[in-house]
Design an enzyme around this catalytic site. Structure first.
Site, PDB file in Angstrom:
ATOM      1  N   TYR A 128       0.827  -1.211   0.000  1.00  0.00           N
ATOM      2  CA  TYR A 128       0.000   0.000   0.000  1.00  0.00           C
ATOM      3  C   TYR A 128       0.865   1.266   0.000  1.00  0.00           C
ATOM      4  O   TYR A 128       0.335   2.373  -0.043  1.00  0.00           O
ATOM      5  CB  TYR A 128      -0.909   0.009   1.246  1.00  0.00           C
ATOM      6  CG  TYR A 128      -0.099  -0.013   2.527  1.00  0.00           C
ATOM      7  CD1 TYR A 128       0.405   1.161   3.079  1.00  0.00           C
ATOM      8  CD2 TYR A 128       0.225  -1.217   3.144  1.00  0.00           C
ATOM      9  CE1 TYR A 128       1.203   1.131   4.220  1.00  0.00           C
ATOM     10  CE2 TYR A 128       1.018  -1.259   4.275  1.00  0.00           C
ATOM     11  CZ  TYR A 128       1.498  -0.078   4.801  1.00  0.00           C
ATOM     12  OH  TYR A 128       2.301  -0.108   5.913  1.00  0.00           O
TER      13      TYR A 128
ATOM     14  N   GLU B 200      11.633  -4.422   5.267  1.00  0.00           N
ATOM     15  CA  GLU B 200      10.635  -3.734   6.100  1.00  0.00           C
ATOM     16  C   GLU B 200      10.927  -3.894   7.595  1.00  0.00           C
ATOM     17  O   GLU B 200      10.139  -3.484   8.434  1.00  0.00           O
ATOM     18  CB  GLU B 200       9.220  -4.225   5.768  1.00  0.00           C
ATOM     19  CG  GLU B 200       8.809  -4.056   4.318  1.00  0.00           C
ATOM     20  CD  GLU B 200       8.769  -2.603   3.834  1.00  0.00           C
ATOM     21  OE1 GLU B 200       9.028  -1.692   4.633  1.00  0.00           O
ATOM     22  OE2 GLU B 200       8.505  -2.386   2.642  1.00  0.00           O
TER      23      GLU B 200
HETATM   24  N1  PCA Z   1       6.367  -0.414   2.185  1.00  0.00           N
HETATM   25  C1  PCA Z   1       5.354  -1.385   2.438  1.00  0.00           C
HETATM   26  C2  PCA Z   1       4.798  -0.982   3.758  1.00  0.00           C
HETATM   27  C3  PCA Z   1       4.933   0.491   3.752  1.00  0.00           C
HETATM   28  C4  PCA Z   1       5.983   0.756   2.752  1.00  0.00           C
HETATM   29  O1  PCA Z   1       6.394   1.821   2.388  1.00  0.00           O
HETATM   30  C5  PCA Z   1       4.295  -1.288   1.362  1.00  0.00           C
HETATM   31  O2  PCA Z   1       4.470  -0.575   0.368  1.00  0.00           O
HETATM   32  O3  PCA Z   1       3.248  -1.924   1.524  1.00  0.00           O
END
Ligand code: PCA
Length: 157
Positions: free
Chosen positions: A7, A82
């Site tokens: 997202y 992440e």
């Molecule tokens: N990366 C992951 C979580 C938030 C981000 O910037 C994503 O795009 O879902």
């Protein structure tokens, strides 16, 4: 089949999307655009303007994103990138399919528009107390009107 819903900066056109396209990190296939079944606050926080989906169902908006099929190597890469479990936690989330494109060769029944599927998402339960009160967004764009442009990992000191 491992399905991940992104997202934030991993979406197409966003600053970290290219990392999912690097074969050294594993493989991905775009499957669908989707929204969260439950509302969640999607906020932009910390000094690097990082998007976070807060694990506070019922508050915020039905957040828009993209579902990908990934291999285990890509899942491991994304978990490391992440910073699971310290920065984000990877949990299963229910999503409403907007448009299922599918593809990638492997047979996978295409859910119809409006059907509910599950995918992993990088959300957070470990946010600062002020974060839920920040402005929240339905669809993240690093270059959006909010002016809170994402600071890439490479650009941080
Ligand atoms: N990366 C992951 C979580 C938030 C981000 O910037 C994503 O795009 O879902």
């Amino acid at each position: 089949m491992i399905h991940v819903f992104v997202y934030g900066t991993l979406k197409k056109g966003q600053p970290n999307h290219y990392r999912m396209l690097d074969p050294a990190n594993g493989t991905v296939h775009f499957l669908a655009s989707a929204r969260t079944v439950e509302k969640h606050p999607l906020v932009i926080a910390d000094k690097h303007n990082v998007p976070f989906l807060l694990n506070v169902p019922g508050k915020g908006q039905h957040v828009h994103g993209e579902i990908y099929r990934v291999d285990t190597r890509m899942l491991e890469f994304l978990d490391a990138f992440e910073r699971v479990p310290s920065m984000y936690q990877r949990t299963l989330l229910k999503l409403v399919v907007e448009k299922w494109v599918g593809g990638g060769g492997e047979e996978e029944a295409a859910p119809s528009e409006g059907s509910v599927v599950e995918a992993y998402v990088y959300s957070t339960t470990t946010y600062k107390p002020e974060w839920p009160a920040l402005p929240n967004y339905e669809s993240y764009d690093s270059q959006g009107d909010h002016g809170l442009e994402y600071v890439t990992r490479e650009a941080r000191d």
